[in-house]
Design a protein around this motif. Structure first.
Motif, PDB file in Angstrom:
ATOM      1  N   THR A 298       0.824  -1.206   0.000  1.00  0.00           N
ATOM      2  CA  THR A 298       0.000   0.000   0.000  1.00  0.00           C
ATOM      3  C   THR A 298       0.864   1.264   0.000  1.00  0.00           C
ATOM      4  OG1 THR A 298      -0.201  -0.227   2.403  1.00  0.00           O
ATOM      5  CG2 THR A 298      -2.020  -1.050   1.077  1.00  0.00           C
ATOM      6  N   TYR A 299       2.036   1.165   0.600  1.00  0.00           N
ATOM      7  CA  TYR A 299       2.972   2.297   0.589  1.00  0.00           C
ATOM      8  C   TYR A 299       3.435   2.598  -0.833  1.00  0.00           C
ATOM      9  CZ  TYR A 299       7.296   4.887   1.545  1.00  0.00           C
ATOM     10  OH  TYR A 299       8.290   5.823   1.559  1.00  0.00           O
ATOM     11  N   ILE A 300       3.822   1.544  -1.568  1.00  0.00           N
ATOM     12  CA  ILE A 300       4.251   1.716  -2.953  1.00  0.00           C
ATOM     13  C   ILE A 300       3.099   2.217  -3.817  1.00  0.00           C
ATOM     14  CG2 ILE A 300       5.039   0.475  -5.011  1.00  0.00           C
ATOM     15  CD1 ILE A 300       7.216   1.013  -2.973  1.00  0.00           C
ATOM     16  N   THR A 301       1.897   1.716  -3.558  1.00  0.00           N
ATOM     17  CA  THR A 301       0.718   2.161  -4.310  1.00  0.00           C
ATOM     18  C   THR A 301       0.500   3.660  -4.150  1.00  0.00           C
ATOM     19  OG1 THR A 301      -0.388   0.024  -4.129  1.00  0.00           O
ATOM     20  CG2 THR A 301      -1.787   1.934  -4.510  1.00  0.00           C
ATOM     21  N   GLY A 302       0.602   4.139  -2.904  1.00  0.00           N
ATOM     22  CA  GLY A 302       0.418   5.572  -2.645  1.00  0.00           C
ATOM     23  C   GLY A 302       1.464   6.412  -3.339  1.00  0.00           C
ATOM     24  N   ILE A 303       2.731   5.964  -3.296  1.00  0.00           N
ATOM     25  CA  ILE A 303       3.808   6.700  -3.960  1.00  0.00           C
ATOM     26  C   ILE A 303       3.585   6.737  -5.463  1.00  0.00           C
ATOM     27  CG2 ILE A 303       6.268   6.631  -4.525  1.00  0.00           C
ATOM     28  CD1 ILE A 303       6.813   5.651  -1.739  1.00  0.00           C
ATOM     29  N   ALA A 304       3.202   5.583  -6.037  1.00  0.00           N
ATOM     30  CA  ALA A 304       2.996   5.509  -7.488  1.00  0.00           C
ATOM     31  C   ALA A 304       1.886   6.447  -7.943  1.00  0.00           C
ATOM     32  CB  ALA A 304       2.672   4.069  -7.894  1.00  0.00           C
ATOM     33  N   LEU A 305       0.769   6.450  -7.216  1.00  0.00           N
ATOM     34  CA  LEU A 305      -0.344   7.341  -7.579  1.00  0.00           C
ATOM     35  C   LEU A 305       0.080   8.800  -7.484  1.00  0.00           C
ATOM     36  CD1 LEU A 305      -3.438   5.646  -5.891  1.00  0.00           C
ATOM     37  CD2 LEU A 305      -3.071   5.989  -8.337  1.00  0.00           C
ATOM     38  N   GLY A 306       0.827   9.124  -6.432  1.00  0.00           N
ATOM     39  CA  GLY A 306       1.308  10.494  -6.280  1.00  0.00           C
ATOM     40  C   GLY A 306       2.253  10.897  -7.398  1.00  0.00           C
ATOM     41  N   ASN A 307       3.130   9.983  -7.813  1.00  0.00           N
ATOM     42  CA  ASN A 307       4.064  10.277  -8.903  1.00  0.00           C
ATOM     43  C   ASN A 307       3.346  10.489 -10.223  1.00  0.00           C
ATOM     44  OD1 ASN A 307       6.391  10.266  -7.387  1.00  0.00           O
ATOM     45  ND2 ASN A 307       6.828   8.106  -7.723  1.00  0.00           N
ATOM     46  N   ILE A 308       2.351   9.639 -10.482  1.00  0.00           N
ATOM     47  CA  ILE A 308       1.582   9.789 -11.728  1.00  0.00           C
ATOM     48  C   ILE A 308       0.874  11.133 -11.755  1.00  0.00           C
ATOM     49  CG2 ILE A 308      -0.329   8.875 -13.101  1.00  0.00           C
ATOM     50  CD1 ILE A 308       0.392   6.093 -12.002  1.00  0.00           C
ATOM     51  N   ALA A 309       0.254  11.487 -10.610  1.00  0.00           N
ATOM     52  CA  ALA A 309      -0.451  12.771 -10.528  1.00  0.00           C
ATOM     53  C   ALA A 309       0.531  13.927 -10.693  1.00  0.00           C
ATOM     54  CB  ALA A 309      -1.182  12.875  -9.195  1.00  0.00           C
TER      55      ALA A 309
END
Length: 229
Positions: free
Chosen positions: A37-48
């Motif tokens: 879930t930590y990686i998921t949050g980082i990935a979504l933030g990077n895409i945004a």
């Protein structure tokens, strides 16, 4: 000027979509943070972030990527609820690092944990000596669960044979920052008139004099008046 407007619109869209997707993903992102879930949050933030600052990335493409990533995350989370094997693969397993008072060196090595880390995690649980610990388990989210030895446990009211009073309420804010928390009053099926009566009994002439008020578990009120200074 057009560039400023373009970046502003892209930022607003990215913020709204990210907010909606994180709400869709649920509270686990914060309360039960695992590596996945930590990686998921980082990935979504990077895409945004890339969608906002990189004009070569179309807004539709950025929103699509975030949506697909979030949907894949939800799908994997649903599968993990049904399959213990997938759950272990994603979140890992708890590791017993102290067992019957003995440090488990192999488990600590597999968890990439050294003695300084273990001591810090124990202190965070108000344990300042390993000799007090019977079991310590490193959870998948990185937190340490500690079971003290019986002789190191704090005595309970039951142990001391003290009378136990039933809780009438969960401690709840009634006034915060000088303002009535109407939502809490409604949930407790209480009203403003009742609150005004209670604070007058505690020496406040009106709600305007109160900075903070909290309903205690026994039904009493804790009151903190506004400072004259």
């Amino acid at each position: 000027m057009d560039t400023i407007w373009q970046y502003s619109i892209r930022t607003l869209l990215g913020f709204i979509v990210l907010l909606l997707l994180t709400r869709l993903l649920g509270k686990k992102q914060l309360s039960q943070m695992t590596f996945f879930t930590y990686i998921t949050g980082i990935a979504l933030g990077n895409i945004a972030g890339e969608m906002v600052v990189n004009k070569e990335i179309k807004v539709v493409a950025g929103i699509t990527a975030m949506t697909i990533w979030a949907l894949l995350t939800i799908m994997i989370e649903q599968l993990s609820l049904k399959s213990p094997m997938i759950r272990v693969l994603l979140d890992g397993e708890p590791a017993i690092v102290i067992k019957k008072g003995k440090i488990q060196v192999k488990a600590m090595a597999l968890s990439k944990l050294n003695m300084d880390d273990l001591s810090m995690l124990l202190r965070d649980k108000n344990v300042f000596s390993i000799r007090e610990v019977d079991y310590a388990i490193l959870e998948p989210n990185g937190k340490l669960s500690v079971l003290k030895k019986e002789e190191a446990e704090n005595p309970t009211k039951k142990d001391l044979q003290l009378p136990v009073q039933e809780r009438l309420y969960l401690p709840t804010e009634l006034i915060a920052d000088g303002k009535i928390v109407k939502k809490n009053l409604k949930e407790l099926q209480l009203n403003r008139e009742w609150l005004e009566e209670q604070i007058k009994r505690l020496g406040a002439q009106s709600i305007q004099e109160v900075f903070f008020a909290e309903l205690q578990s026994d039904g009493s009120i804790f009151l903190d008046k506004k400072s004259n200074g």
